[in-house]
Motif scaffolding. Structure first.
Motif, PDB file in Angstrom:
ATOM      1  N   MET A   1      63.137 145.798  33.446  1.00  0.00           N
ATOM      2  CA  MET A   1      63.900 146.447  32.409  1.00  0.00           C
ATOM      3  C   MET A   1      64.034 145.560  31.179  1.00  0.00           C
ATOM      4  O   MET A   1      63.996 146.046  30.065  1.00  0.00           O
ATOM      5  N   THR A   2      64.198 144.266  31.399  1.00  0.00           N
ATOM      6  CA  THR A   2      64.286 143.333  30.284  1.00  0.00           C
ATOM      7  C   THR A   2      62.980 143.308  29.505  1.00  0.00           C
ATOM      8  O   THR A   2      62.987 143.217  28.274  1.00  0.00           O
ATOM      9  N   PHE A   3      61.875 143.402  30.206  1.00  0.00           N
ATOM     10  CA  PHE A   3      60.568 143.421  29.557  1.00  0.00           C
ATOM     11  C   PHE A   3      60.443 144.635  28.639  1.00  0.00           C
ATOM     12  O   PHE A   3      59.944 144.522  27.519  1.00  0.00           O
ATOM     13  N   ILE A   4      60.911 145.780  29.101  1.00  0.00           N
ATOM     14  CA  ILE A   4      60.860 146.994  28.286  1.00  0.00           C
ATOM     15  C   ILE A   4      61.754 146.838  27.062  1.00  0.00           C
ATOM     16  O   ILE A   4      61.396 147.252  25.954  1.00  0.00           O
ATOM     17  N   LEU A   5      62.925 146.210  27.218  1.00  0.00           N
ATOM     18  CA  LEU A   5      63.816 145.965  26.097  1.00  0.00           C
ATOM     19  C   LEU A   5      63.169 145.024  25.082  1.00  0.00           C
ATOM     20  O   LEU A   5      63.264 145.250  23.867  1.00  0.00           O
ATOM     21  N   LEU A   6      62.498 144.008  25.559  1.00  0.00           N
ATOM     22  CA  LEU A   6      61.810 143.086  24.649  1.00  0.00           C
ATOM     23  C   LEU A   6      60.663 143.778  23.917  1.00  0.00           C
ATOM     24  O   LEU A   6      60.425 143.509  22.732  1.00  0.00           O
ATOM     25  N   ILE A   7      59.954 144.660  24.596  1.00  0.00           N
ATOM     26  CA  ILE A   7      58.905 145.431  23.931  1.00  0.00           C
ATOM     27  C   ILE A   7      59.515 146.316  22.848  1.00  0.00           C
ATOM     28  O   ILE A   7      58.960 146.444  21.745  1.00  0.00           O
ATOM     29  N   GLY A   8      60.676 146.906  23.132  1.00  0.00           N
ATOM     30  CA  GLY A   8      61.371 147.719  22.134  1.00  0.00           C
ATOM     31  C   GLY A   8      61.805 146.903  20.927  1.00  0.00           C
ATOM     32  O   GLY A   8      61.676 147.341  19.785  1.00  0.00           O
ATOM     33  N   LEU A   9      62.322 145.699  21.173  1.00  0.00           N
ATOM     34  CA  LEU A   9      62.699 144.805  20.074  1.00  0.00           C
ATOM     35  C   LEU A   9      61.496 144.462  19.208  1.00  0.00           C
ATOM     36  O   LEU A   9      61.565 144.521  17.973  1.00  0.00           O
ATOM     37  N   LEU A  10      60.410 144.103  19.841  1.00  0.00           N
ATOM     38  CA  LEU A  10      59.194 143.768  19.108  1.00  0.00           C
ATOM     39  C   LEU A  10      58.687 144.972  18.319  1.00  0.00           C
ATOM     40  O   LEU A  10      58.285 144.848  17.160  1.00  0.00           O
ATOM     41  N   GLY A  11      58.747 146.155  18.939  1.00  0.00           N
ATOM     42  CA  GLY A  11      58.318 147.373  18.254  1.00  0.00           C
ATOM     43  C   GLY A  11      59.142 147.655  17.013  1.00  0.00           C
ATOM     44  O   GLY A  11      58.613 148.033  15.969  1.00  0.00           O
ATOM     45  N   MET A  12      60.460 147.488  17.101  1.00  0.00           N
ATOM     46  CA  MET A  12      61.319 147.740  15.940  1.00  0.00           C
ATOM     47  C   MET A  12      61.048 146.735  14.821  1.00  0.00           C
ATOM     48  O   MET A  12      61.025 147.100  13.653  1.00  0.00           O
ATOM     49  N   PHE A  13      60.829 145.470  15.177  1.00  0.00           N
ATOM     50  CA  PHE A  13      60.512 144.491  14.145  1.00  0.00           C
ATOM     51  C   PHE A  13      59.175 144.806  13.481  1.00  0.00           C
ATOM     52  O   PHE A  13      59.019 144.638  12.273  1.00  0.00           O
ATOM     53  N   LEU A  14      58.225 145.286  14.263  1.00  0.00           N
ATOM     54  CA  LEU A  14      56.940 145.675  13.674  1.00  0.00           C
ATOM     55  C   LEU A  14      57.083 146.896  12.772  1.00  0.00           C
ATOM     56  O   LEU A  14      56.443 146.976  11.718  1.00  0.00           O
ATOM     57  N   VAL A  15      57.925 147.841  13.168  1.00  0.00           N
ATOM     58  CA  VAL A  15      58.153 149.022  12.329  1.00  0.00           C
ATOM     59  C   VAL A  15      58.790 148.610  11.007  1.00  0.00           C
ATOM     60  O   VAL A  15      58.401 149.088   9.939  1.00  0.00           O
ATOM     61  N   ILE A  16      59.766 147.711  11.063  1.00  0.00           N
ATOM     62  CA  ILE A  16      60.402 147.240   9.828  1.00  0.00           C
ATOM     63  C   ILE A  16      59.398 146.478   8.972  1.00  0.00           C
ATOM     64  O   ILE A  16      59.353 146.650   7.752  1.00  0.00           O
TER      65      ILE A  16
END
Length: 178
Positions: A1-16
């Motif tokens: 679950m933490t891995f999925i959260l980290l992927i989400g964080l990385l995705g949001m930074f890439l979107v920004i």
């Protein structure tokens, strides 16, 4: 679950980071953007901020409702698809609002802050819930509930930052000169 959260964080930074190329994928002749641009009420930063606040709330609670309904079905990993579609829909909505809103930078920041403040309210609610978390019955361990609330706090904080950046700062157009 933490891995999925980290992927989400990385995705949001890439979107920004890649906000302008993503916005260019939407095109300039979008009917929703034209409809919002032509609406007189939308050019007021307070009214457009309240509109963004309500749309964020509607997307959030409709996603929560869909995830709740999915708990009654035994279909694995469908909730990931729902969450991915919710995030994608939110980003597209924020880009539409960014393209449609015209005004000063100060008023754009006000509009973005008001609209994205929904996620701050949700973060405050989750923090209060976490602080007052008690066992349901003697011997109950609320550890997993605390972990879930911490993930929720992280997710809504990231949503606040992303929404504010996507709507509060204009997408500058670059012109190529030859």
């Amino acid at each position: 679950m933490t891995f999925i959260l980290l992927i989400g964080l990385l995705g949001m930074f890439l979107v920004i980071l890649f906000k302008r190329p993503i916005a260019n994928l939407l095109g300039n002749d979008n009917p929703l953007v034209h409809r919002l641009k032509n609406a007189i009420w939308f050019q007021n930063h307070w009214k457009s901020g309240i509109f963004l606040f309500v749309m964020n709330a509607a997307l959030f609670f409709s996603t929560c409702l869909m995830l709740y309904v999915l708990t009654y079905f035994f279909i694995p990993f469908v909730h990931f698809v729902v969450m991915f579609l919710a995030v994608t829909g939110s980003i597209i909505l924020w880009l539409f609002i960014n393209r449609a809103w015209e005004g000063t930078t100060k008023n754009r920041l006000k509009m973005g802050a008001l609209g994205s403040s929904f996620y701050l309210f949700m973060a405050a609610l989750f923090v209060c819930w976490l602080v007052t978390l008690k066992p349901s019955y003697p011997g109950d361990d609320p550890f997993m509930a605390a972990i879930g609330l911490m993930f929720a706090i992280i997710v809504v904080t990231i949503a606040f930052i992303t929404c504010f950046v996507m709507t509060g700062f204009s997408i500058k157009k670059t012109r190529l000169t030859v």
